[in-house]
Design a protein around this motif. Structure first.
Motif, PDB file in Angstrom:
ATOM      1  N   ALA A  93       0.567  -0.964   0.181  1.00  0.00           N
ATOM      2  CA  ALA A  93      -0.055   0.238   0.002  1.00  0.00           C
ATOM      3  C   ALA A  93       0.842   1.204   0.040  1.00  0.00           C
ATOM      4  CB  ALA A  93      -1.067  -0.081   1.446  1.00  0.00           C
ATOM      5  N   GLU A  94       1.921   1.259   0.817  1.00  0.00           N
ATOM      6  CA  GLU A  94       2.765   2.377   0.783  1.00  0.00           C
ATOM      7  C   GLU A  94       3.703   2.675  -0.442  1.00  0.00           C
ATOM      8  OE1 GLU A  94       3.841   2.203   5.676  1.00  0.00           O
ATOM      9  OE2 GLU A  94       5.244   1.381   4.266  1.00  0.00           O
ATOM     10  N   SER A  95       3.951   1.449  -1.141  1.00  0.00           N
ATOM     11  CA  SER A  95       4.731   1.739  -2.592  1.00  0.00           C
ATOM     12  C   SER A  95       3.343   2.141  -3.594  1.00  0.00           C
ATOM     13  CB  SER A  95       5.404   0.387  -2.993  1.00  0.00           C
ATOM     14  OG  SER A  95       4.746  -0.589  -3.031  1.00  0.00           O
ATOM     15  N   LEU A  96       2.185   1.621  -3.495  1.00  0.00           N
ATOM     16  CA  LEU A  96       1.353   2.410  -4.122  1.00  0.00           C
ATOM     17  C   LEU A  96       1.103   3.823  -4.185  1.00  0.00           C
ATOM     18  CD1 LEU A  96      -0.970   1.739  -6.309  1.00  0.00           C
ATOM     19  CD2 LEU A  96      -2.518   1.226  -4.426  1.00  0.00           C
ATOM     20  N   ASP A  97       0.795   4.088  -2.901  1.00  0.00           N
ATOM     21  CA  ASP A  97       0.816   5.548  -2.525  1.00  0.00           C
ATOM     22  C   ASP A  97       2.050   6.341  -3.175  1.00  0.00           C
ATOM     23  OD1 ASP A  97      -1.590   5.440  -1.325  1.00  0.00           O
ATOM     24  OD2 ASP A  97      -0.797   5.316   0.756  1.00  0.00           O
ATOM     25  N   ALA A  98       3.223   5.850  -2.984  1.00  0.00           N
ATOM     26  CA  ALA A  98       4.379   6.591  -3.440  1.00  0.00           C
ATOM     27  C   ALA A  98       4.366   6.688  -4.897  1.00  0.00           C
ATOM     28  CB  ALA A  98       5.545   5.783  -3.229  1.00  0.00           C
ATOM     29  N   ALA A  99       3.952   5.615  -5.673  1.00  0.00           N
ATOM     30  CA  ALA A  99       3.914   5.410  -7.062  1.00  0.00           C
ATOM     31  C   ALA A  99       2.878   6.624  -7.766  1.00  0.00           C
ATOM     32  CB  ALA A  99       3.471   4.130  -7.771  1.00  0.00           C
ATOM     33  N   LEU A 100       1.633   6.537  -7.057  1.00  0.00           N
ATOM     34  CA  LEU A 100       0.563   7.378  -7.376  1.00  0.00           C
ATOM     35  C   LEU A 100       0.843   8.707  -7.106  1.00  0.00           C
ATOM     36  CD1 LEU A 100      -2.706   5.482  -5.905  1.00  0.00           C
ATOM     37  CD2 LEU A 100      -1.897   5.621  -8.410  1.00  0.00           C
ATOM     38  N   ALA A 101       1.656   9.192  -6.265  1.00  0.00           N
ATOM     39  CA  ALA A 101       2.125  10.391  -5.730  1.00  0.00           C
ATOM     40  C   ALA A 101       3.110  11.160  -6.918  1.00  0.00           C
ATOM     41  CB  ALA A 101       2.863  10.504  -4.327  1.00  0.00           C
ATOM     42  N   LYS A 102       3.867  10.316  -7.142  1.00  0.00           N
ATOM     43  CA  LYS A 102       4.635  10.619  -8.418  1.00  0.00           C
ATOM     44  C   LYS A 102       3.879  10.990  -9.798  1.00  0.00           C
ATOM     45  CE  LYS A 102       9.108   7.889  -7.889  1.00  0.00           C
ATOM     46  NZ  LYS A 102       9.877   6.734  -8.485  1.00  0.00           N
ATOM     47  N   MET A 103       2.865  10.230  -9.829  1.00  0.00           N
ATOM     48  CA  MET A 103       1.966  10.541 -10.927  1.00  0.00           C
ATOM     49  C   MET A 103       0.776  11.576 -10.730  1.00  0.00           C
ATOM     50  SD  MET A 103       1.189   6.479 -11.699  1.00  0.00           S
ATOM     51  CE  MET A 103      -0.055   6.693 -13.135  1.00  0.00           C
ATOM     52  N   GLY A 104       1.080  12.222  -9.529  1.00  0.00           N
ATOM     53  CA  GLY A 104       0.252  13.428  -9.204  1.00  0.00           C
ATOM     54  C   GLY A 104      -1.278  13.008  -8.736  1.00  0.00           C
ATOM     55  N   THR A 105      -1.489  11.622  -8.324  1.00  0.00           N
ATOM     56  CA  THR A 105      -2.860  11.261  -8.132  1.00  0.00           C
ATOM     57  C   THR A 105      -2.990  10.402  -6.865  1.00  0.00           C
ATOM     58  OG1 THR A 105      -4.626   9.990  -9.224  1.00  0.00           O
ATOM     59  CG2 THR A 105      -2.349   9.327  -9.748  1.00  0.00           C
ATOM     60  N   LYS A 106      -4.160   9.927  -6.676  1.00  0.00           N
ATOM     61  CA  LYS A 106      -4.296   9.189  -5.595  1.00  0.00           C
ATOM     62  C   LYS A 106      -5.573   8.176  -5.540  1.00  0.00           C
ATOM     63  CE  LYS A 106      -6.538  12.592  -2.597  1.00  0.00           C
ATOM     64  NZ  LYS A 106      -8.063  12.008  -2.830  1.00  0.00           N
ATOM     65  N   ILE A 107      -5.803   7.397  -4.747  1.00  0.00           N
ATOM     66  CA  ILE A 107      -6.719   6.320  -4.785  1.00  0.00           C
ATOM     67  C   ILE A 107      -8.228   7.358  -4.162  1.00  0.00           C
ATOM     68  CG2 ILE A 107      -7.875   4.637  -3.331  1.00  0.00           C
ATOM     69  CD1 ILE A 107      -5.958   3.676  -5.348  1.00  0.00           C
ATOM     70  N   ASP A 108      -9.124   6.826  -5.102  1.00  0.00           N
ATOM     71  CA  ASP A 108     -10.773   7.722  -4.649  1.00  0.00           C
ATOM     72  C   ASP A 108     -11.223   6.974  -3.534  1.00  0.00           C
ATOM     73  OD1 ASP A 108     -10.331   9.655  -6.469  1.00  0.00           O
ATOM     74  OD2 ASP A 108     -10.827   8.249  -8.002  1.00  0.00           O
TER      75      ASP A 108
END
Ligand code: AP5
Ligand code: MG
Length: 214
Positions: A93-108
């Motif tokens: 979950a933490e690495s997903l958050d980091a990858a999404l943050a790099k893409m400028g987005t997050k889980i809804d």
């Protein structure tokens, strides 16, 4: 719309993710399906994953994280996606958050499909799956039109190797130890939504649509 499905093995994550993908026109990304396709095709990844899956254990995080991060960069995932079976551990979950943050987005939303352990073993023994297209059936609750044949692609249906009762018990233990903590993780991010997965599958879907909007 960027969604995560949470829930025990057999809770109905895959069943609901397919319906969500169809209604909202977003890809259904199931790490279990990706591994099973790799096993079927005899790839190196498939060989590695199979040794863990057959024992009801999780595949190591490092074999999953990059694979999903790459998948989320693909063109069809730009409009959103429904993740099924990932993340499954806090580090994932933490690495997903980091990858999404790099893409400028997050889980809804993270949608937790809740089903007590007592119901799970029965569900799994009746599940039949298509290894070619990933469609899922149930001998009692979601019968294929012709016995043992996939409605979608005509392939034979199988009982998954990891759906034997002893392996299901093991998977439930692994779920409680390693995956259930994600419920608090996403609750802390204010994106957790819970649905009662013991209802009929169409009612569960209606509850999810009520959350996501028409
Ligand atoms: P995966 O394929 O993700 O399995 P799982 O999480 O154990 O979940 P299932 O696919 O078994 O259940 P489901 O919730 O999708 O239920 P379904 O909709 O089919 O992973 C398999 C393995 O791969 C793992 O054990 C691990 O080794 C590895 N892996 C995958 N991702 C990983 C990751 N991120 N990290 C590490 N390892 C990973 O429904 C079940 C049955 O019930 C069906 O027959 C269905 O028709 C029926 N049903 C569904 N809803 C209802 C309802 N409401 N009422 C009655 N019946 C219903
Ligand atoms: Mg599934």
């Amino acid at each position: 719309m960027q969604l995560i499905m949470l829930g025990a093995p057999g809770a109905g994550k895959g069943t609901q993710a397919k319906k969500i993908a169809e209604k909202y026109n977003i890809p259904h990304i199931s790490t279990g399906d990706i591994f099973r396709a790799n096993i079927k095709n005899g790839t190196e990844l498939g060989k590695k994953a199979k040794t863990y899956m057959d024992q009801g254990l999780l595949v190591p995080d490092e074999l999953v994280v990059d694979l999903v991060a790459d998948r989320l960069q693909q063109e069809d995932a730009k409009a959103g996606y429904v993740l099924d079976g990932f993340p499954r551990t806090i580090p994932q979950a933490e690495s997903l958050d980091a990858a999404l943050a790099k893409m400028g987005t997050k889980i809804d939303y993270a949608i937790d499909v809740e089903v007590p352990d007592e119901n799970i073993i029965n569900r799994m023994s009746g599940r039949r799956a298509c290894v070619k297209c990933g469609a899922t059936y149930h001998l009692e609750y979601a019968k294929p039109k012709a016995d043992g044949v996939c409605d979608m692609c005509g392939e034979s249906l199988i009982l998954r190797d990891d759906d034997q009762p002893e392996t299901v018990k093991k998977r439930l233990g692994v779920y409680h130890d390693q995956t259930q903590p994600l419920i608090d993780y996403y609750s802390g991010q204010n994106v957790l939504k819970e649905v009662d997965g013991t209802k009929d599958m169409n009612e569960v879907f209606a509850d999810i649509v009520a959350i996501l909007g028409e």
